[in-house]
Design a protein around this motif. Structure first.
Motif, PDB file in Angstrom:
ATOM      1  N   GLY A  36     -69.474 -49.994  21.578  1.00 26.46           N
ATOM      2  CA  GLY A  36     -68.611 -49.548  20.488  1.00 26.46           C
ATOM      3  C   GLY A  36     -67.982 -48.199  20.767  1.00 26.46           C
ATOM      4  O   GLY A  36     -66.793 -47.984  20.486  1.00 26.46           O
ATOM      5  N   ILE A  37     -68.758 -47.273  21.334  1.00 21.55           N
ATOM      6  CA  ILE A  37     -68.206 -45.960  21.685  1.00 21.55           C
ATOM      7  C   ILE A  37     -67.118 -46.105  22.746  1.00 21.55           C
ATOM      8  O   ILE A  37     -66.067 -45.452  22.665  1.00 21.55           O
ATOM      9  CB  ILE A  37     -69.337 -45.040  22.181  1.00 21.55           C
ATOM     10  N   ALA A  38     -67.362 -46.954  23.748  1.00 20.43           N
ATOM     11  CA  ALA A  38     -66.364 -47.153  24.799  1.00 20.43           C
ATOM     12  C   ALA A  38     -65.060 -47.727  24.235  1.00 20.43           C
ATOM     13  O   ALA A  38     -63.964 -47.286  24.597  1.00 20.43           O
ATOM     14  CB  ALA A  38     -66.924 -48.082  25.882  1.00 20.43           C
ATOM     15  N   LEU A  39     -65.190 -48.713  23.343  1.00 23.50           N
ATOM     16  CA  LEU A  39     -63.985 -49.271  22.732  1.00 23.50           C
ATOM     17  C   LEU A  39     -63.256 -48.222  21.899  1.00 23.50           C
ATOM     18  O   LEU A  39     -62.016 -48.173  21.883  1.00 23.50           O
ATOM     19  CB  LEU A  39     -64.359 -50.482  21.871  1.00 23.50           C
ATOM     20  N   GLY A  40     -64.017 -47.377  21.196  1.00 23.72           N
ATOM     21  CA  GLY A  40     -63.392 -46.309  20.426  1.00 23.72           C
ATOM     22  C   GLY A  40     -62.673 -45.308  21.313  1.00 23.72           C
ATOM     23  O   GLY A  40     -61.575 -44.837  20.980  1.00 23.72           O
ATOM     24  N   ILE A  41     -63.284 -44.979  22.463  1.00 27.26           N
ATOM     25  CA  ILE A  41     -62.644 -44.049  23.404  1.00 27.26           C
ATOM     26  C   ILE A  41     -61.358 -44.653  23.956  1.00 27.26           C
ATOM     27  O   ILE A  41     -60.324 -43.969  24.064  1.00 27.26           O
ATOM     28  CB  ILE A  41     -63.622 -43.708  24.545  1.00 27.26           C
ATOM     29  N   VAL A  42     -61.412 -45.934  24.305  1.00 28.21           N
ATOM     30  CA  VAL A  42     -60.205 -46.598  24.817  1.00 28.21           C
ATOM     31  C   VAL A  42     -59.100 -46.600  23.766  1.00 28.21           C
ATOM     32  O   VAL A  42     -57.933 -46.299  24.059  1.00 28.21           O
ATOM     33  CB  VAL A  42     -60.542 -48.038  25.258  1.00 28.21           C
ATOM     34  N   SER A  43     -59.461 -46.938  22.539  1.00 32.31           N
ATOM     35  CA  SER A  43     -58.463 -46.968  21.461  1.00 32.31           C
ATOM     36  C   SER A  43     -57.848 -45.598  21.221  1.00 32.31           C
ATOM     37  O   SER A  43     -56.626 -45.452  21.145  1.00 32.31           O
ATOM     38  CB  SER A  43     -59.121 -47.495  20.187  1.00 32.31           C
TER      39      SER A  43
END
Length: 297
Positions: A272-279
């Protein structure tokens, strides 16, 4: 408008996409390295700006005698003392890597020099104190969170209690009567205990019976008595009853919690953190998020 917003947006997007490209296009790696060197220069300049901001804010607090101005004075005093000692390498000693020029030697690793003294006897105790105070806030938050209002909260409370109980001696004492390898080895004659201990460790590591080794001898090279004993140890330690009861020991139960549900939850959080960083990164690179530029005034 062009200089304040358009050009910074273009630079941020260009450098951002360039650094992304270095992971996929080998020919752009040198460009990415150059961009990172520029980043280091900008970071150094930002540190200077941050130090200036620290000085101005605390000087304003001291001059206006606002609440906490004495802490501001202590902050500035500690800042300037540490800065002067670090910049001028006060008391630096020659090292094996720089015997003739102690100015190039790191100060933190030189025991006894002023900078090492500040780091060891001022900075580290203050850091330990801060984290010790955080422990009380964590305990307070845990008390509010660990209220068994529903099934999820009850599971959280139960797992937290087990893990915390394992960290103290009482946890070992409560489940110390349950069987483990040490108590099983003690049930054999003293002459055989070292052999059983070695075989038991191999069983716990998942070694097949045919691949077991004792004092350089493989299973096939052992005596018939040793082979029978090794087979007995393997059958006992891999049996469902021993696995069940031994798994209830707090140290094993805690490790199971950490290896299965905790690790799964941690991976989900990291995804979830990785997806948030990408977004967030894409919004910045595409110019959708412009908050880092400040207001438009």
């Amino acid at each position: 408008m062009l200089a304040k917003r358009t050009i910074p947006l273009f630079i941020a997007a260009l450098i951002g996409f360039l650094l992304i490209a270095t992971y996929f296009i080998p020919k752009t790696e040198q460009w990415g390295a150059s961009a990172m060197e520029m980043f280091i220069i900008l970071a150094a300049a930002a540190m200077v700006l941050g130090a200036g901001n620290l000085i101005m804010l605390n000087l304003a607090k001291i001059s206006n005698r606002r609440p906490g101005w004495a802490y501001g004075a202590i902050t500035l005093l500690a800042f300037f003392i540490t800065l002067l000692i670090g910049v001028f390498k006060v008391g630096a000693l020659p090292t094996a890597t720089s015997p003739d020029n102690p100015w190039t030697a790191p100060l933190v690793s030189q025991e006894g020099v002023p900078f090492w003294w500040i780091y060891s006897y001022v900075y580290k105790p203050l850091t330990a104190t801060m984290f010790a105070m955080l422990a009380f806030y964590i305990a307070s938050a845990a008390f509010r969170a660990f209220r068994a209002k529903n099934i999820e909260a009850s599971l959280l409370l139960g797992t937290a209690f087990i893990v915390l109980l394992d960290q103290i001696y009482a946890g070992e004492w409560i489940t110390g009567f349950l069987p483990d390898l040490t108590s099983y080895v003690a049930s054999f004659p003293e002459a055989s205990q070292s052999f059983v201990q070695a075989i038991g460790i191999q069983v716990q590591n998942g070694t097949p019976v045919a691949a077991m080794v004792w004092e350089g001898a493989t299973f096939a090279q052992m005596t018939a008595e040793q082979q029978a004993m090794a087979t007995e140890v393997n059958n006992h330690l891999t049996g469902w009853w021993y696995q069940l009861v031994n798994g209830l020991r707090l140290e094993n139960l805690t490790q199971t919690i950490l290896d299965v549900p905790q690790k799964a939850g941690n991976r989900a959080i990291m995804i979830g953190i990785a997806l948030g960083i990408v977004s967030t990164s894409l919004k910045v690179l595409l110019g959708i998020d412009r908050s880092y530029l400040g207001s438009e005034d």
